[in-house]
Design a protein around this motif. Structure first.
Motif, mmCIF file in Angstrom:
data_model
loop_
_atom_site.group_PDB
_atom_site.id
_atom_site.type_symbol
_atom_site.label_atom_id
_atom_site.label_comp_id
_atom_site.label_asym_id
_atom_site.label_seq_id
_atom_site.Cartn_x
_atom_site.Cartn_y
_atom_site.Cartn_z
ATOM 1 N N LEU A 38 -16.085 -12.729 2.852
ATOM 2 C CA LEU A 38 -15.594 -12.014 1.536
ATOM 3 C C LEU A 38 -14.868 -10.826 1.844
ATOM 4 O O LEU A 38 -13.841 -10.311 1.149
ATOM 5 C CB LEU A 38 -16.838 -11.743 0.600
ATOM 6 N N ALA A 39 -15.448 -10.031 3.205
ATOM 7 C CA ALA A 39 -14.923 -8.854 3.436
ATOM 8 C C ALA A 39 -13.460 -8.947 4.048
ATOM 9 O O ALA A 39 -12.677 -8.087 3.858
ATOM 10 C CB ALA A 39 -15.593 -8.177 4.421
ATOM 11 N N LEU A 40 -13.082 -9.952 4.801
ATOM 12 C CA LEU A 40 -11.779 -10.157 5.240
ATOM 13 C C LEU A 40 -10.603 -9.975 4.264
ATOM 14 O O LEU A 40 -9.359 -9.178 4.372
ATOM 15 C CB LEU A 40 -11.615 -11.547 6.168
ATOM 16 N N PRO A 41 -10.461 -10.865 3.154
ATOM 17 C CA PRO A 41 -9.638 -10.576 2.099
ATOM 18 C C PRO A 41 -9.638 -9.229 1.547
ATOM 19 O O PRO A 41 -8.573 -8.840 0.876
ATOM 20 C CB PRO A 41 -9.552 -11.688 1.453
ATOM 21 N N ALA A 42 -10.844 -8.781 1.305
ATOM 22 C CA ALA A 42 -10.863 -7.357 0.587
ATOM 23 C C ALA A 42 -10.649 -6.293 1.236
ATOM 24 O O ALA A 42 -9.878 -5.552 0.943
ATOM 25 C CB ALA A 42 -12.518 -7.331 0.095
ATOM 26 N N GLY A 43 -10.814 -6.507 2.603
ATOM 27 C CA GLY A 43 -10.270 -5.551 3.439
ATOM 28 C C GLY A 43 -8.535 -5.336 3.531
ATOM 29 O O GLY A 43 -8.029 -4.541 3.559
ATOM 30 N N LEU A 44 -8.192 -6.722 3.658
ATOM 31 C CA LEU A 44 -6.668 -6.697 3.624
ATOM 32 C C LEU A 44 -6.012 -6.265 2.256
ATOM 33 O O LEU A 44 -5.023 -5.628 2.360
ATOM 34 C CB LEU A 44 -6.308 -8.295 3.978
ATOM 35 N N HIS A 45 -6.808 -6.668 1.197
ATOM 36 C CA HIS A 45 -6.376 -5.759 -0.015
ATOM 37 C C HIS A 45 -6.549 -4.263 -0.012
ATOM 38 O O HIS A 45 -5.581 -3.604 -0.390
ATOM 39 C CB HIS A 45 -7.312 -6.135 -1.285
ATOM 40 N N LEU A 46 -7.357 -3.762 0.801
ATOM 41 C CA LEU A 46 -7.411 -2.193 0.895
ATOM 42 C C LEU A 46 -6.387 -1.631 1.787
ATOM 43 O O LEU A 46 -6.004 -0.696 1.371
ATOM 44 C CB LEU A 46 -8.987 -1.928 1.430
ATOM 45 N N VAL A 47 -6.195 -2.394 2.883
ATOM 46 C CA VAL A 47 -4.955 -1.991 3.686
ATOM 47 C C VAL A 47 -3.537 -1.882 2.668
ATOM 48 O O VAL A 47 -2.847 -0.963 2.685
ATOM 49 C CB VAL A 47 -4.900 -2.814 4.701
ATOM 50 N N ILE A 48 -3.649 -2.926 2.017
ATOM 51 C CA ILE A 48 -2.171 -3.183 1.264
ATOM 52 C C ILE A 48 -2.249 -1.811 0.240
ATOM 53 O O ILE A 48 -1.194 -1.128 0.064
ATOM 54 C CB ILE A 48 -1.930 -4.407 0.671
ATOM 55 N N GLN A 49 -3.446 -1.539 -0.451
ATOM 56 C CA GLN A 49 -3.782 -0.662 -1.337
ATOM 57 C C GLN A 49 -3.481 0.774 -0.860
ATOM 58 O O GLN A 49 -2.684 1.534 -1.519
ATOM 59 C CB GLN A 49 -4.852 -0.669 -1.896
ATOM 60 N N ASN A 50 -3.682 1.106 0.293
ATOM 61 C CA ASN A 50 -3.754 2.451 0.728
ATOM 62 C C ASN A 50 -2.122 2.809 1.465
ATOM 63 O O ASN A 50 -1.704 3.622 1.299
ATOM 64 C CB ASN A 50 -4.429 2.435 2.022
ATOM 65 N N ILE A 51 -1.544 1.426 1.910
ATOM 66 C CA ILE A 51 -0.153 1.608 2.415
ATOM 67 C C ILE A 51 0.733 1.928 1.277
ATOM 68 O O ILE A 51 1.803 2.425 1.103
ATOM 69 C CB ILE A 51 0.078 0.556 3.142
ATOM 70 N N ASN A 52 0.337 1.067 0.012
ATOM 71 C CA ASN A 52 1.140 1.309 -1.242
ATOM 72 C C ASN A 52 1.145 2.546 -1.696
ATOM 73 O O ASN A 52 2.129 3.377 -2.110
ATOM 74 C CB ASN A 52 0.735 0.311 -2.387
ATOM 75 N N ALA A 53 -0.254 3.327 -1.628
ATOM 76 C CA ALA A 53 -0.433 4.651 -2.070
ATOM 77 C C ALA A 53 0.538 5.767 -1.035
ATOM 78 O O ALA A 53 0.999 6.646 -1.537
ATOM 79 C CB ALA A 53 -1.789 4.986 -1.978
ATOM 80 N N VAL A 54 0.482 5.552 0.223
ATOM 81 C CA VAL A 54 1.201 6.414 1.130
ATOM 82 C C VAL A 54 2.654 6.124 0.638
ATOM 83 O O VAL A 54 3.586 7.300 0.596
ATOM 84 C CB VAL A 54 0.930 5.916 2.570
#
Length: 304
Positions: A38-54
């Motif tokens: 469960l953490a793998l796709p959630a972690g990928l989502h977090l990475v995309i979310q933070n890159i989007n924020a930047v």
């Protein structure tokens, strides 16, 4: 009657938790596998979310450069800068004269001696426009078209093509993340299902006896469904713990990198809403995996 119904379910819920507690190693390994999955796709989502924020923060602070005609005098240039600064979408303007541009270029380029051989200054005066961080790309593009049409402006430049490419890449990665999440969701269902199947086989004699004394299919099925519930819940909690550790480990280096670029960027976690969604998703997958397995294997156990 209703109170008795909920009482039986509560008893089964506690009973299944006790059975899992009695085999901590097997339970822990299964929960860890589910948590990592469960953490793998959630972690990928977090990475995309933070890159989007930047990316959006960069987009909001992009500066436009307006190159002025050589015959534009300084008073007229400062007037233009003042008029642009009065627009609601603009945070500020900076006027750089031809002489200032030449001195800056000489200091930074290393070609100072070569430029001294030229008869006249080849560099134009520039007005740097800083847009407000709340402006959307559409508003910025519209303002840039207006600025480019000013009589004294030879060229208006806003370099955001690289940012458009970044967002296009992120959109592709986001779609891939959805596909990965779906595949890993199937993996969770199979993991829980296989664990429940082994539990059914180990309790075959017990199930046969319960059916001989008249236990209904719902009664026999209930403990396995709640076992799937616990696996999903604990797997979701494990995923949140792993994500929290990952965000904590990355927060320091990310903060140091942001400081080098004079940015206040801070890595964001899932937040309460998405954390709750992850837990509910884990529970749903655990329950579905148990229900799917019970439907396939429990009916094959028939007392003789």
């Amino acid at each position: 009657m209703i109170a008795e119904y909920f009482k039986r379910h509560a008893q089964t819920l506690v009973f299944t938790l006790g059975r899992l507690y009695q085999r901590p190693v097997a339970t822990g390994l299964t929960v860890l596998v589910i948590g990592i999955t469960l953490a793998l796709p959630a972690g990928l989502h977090l990475v995309i979310q933070n890159i989007n924020a930047v990316g959006y923060s960069w987009e909001g602070t992009l500066n436009a450069s307006l190159f002025l005609a050589d015959d534009t005098d300084e008073s007229r240039a400062r007037q233009i800068a003042s008029e642009i600064r009065a627009q609601t979408s603009v945070r500020g303007t900076t006027y750089i004269s031809r002489q200032q541009a030449l001195e800056e270029f000489q200091a930074l380029s290393g070609f100072g001696e070569a430029l001294e051989l030229l008869d006249e200054n080849p560099l134009p005066a520039v007005i740097v426009v800083q847009f407000k961080t709340t402006q959307s790309p559409e508003v910025i593009d519209a303002v840039m078209r207006e600025l480019a049409e000013l009589p004294d402006v030879v060229q208006a430049k806003l370099d955001h093509q690289w940012l458009d490419r970044l967002f296009a890449i992120l959109a592709t990665v986001q779609r891939a993340a959805v596909l990965i999440a779906a595949l890993l969701g199937v993996a969770v269902v199979l993991t829980v299902g296989n664990t429940i199947r082994l539990d059914i086989e180990n309790r075959r004699d017990e199930i046969v006896i319960m059916k001989l004394v008249g236990a209904s299919d719902a009664f026999v099925r209930r403990p396995f469904l709640y076992t799937g519930f616990w696996y999903g819940l604990f797997g979701g909690l494990t995923a949140l713990i792993l994500l929290g550790i990952g965000v904590g480990l990355m927060a320091g280096p990310a903060g140091q990198l942001a400081a080098l670029y004079q940015s206040s960027f801070v890595i964001e976690g899932l937040g309460f809403g998405r954390s709750l969604l992850l837990l509910l998703l884990g529970i749903a997958l655990g329950w579905f995996g148990a229900a799917w397995t019970v439907a396939r294997h429990l009916g094959a156990i028939v007392p003789r």
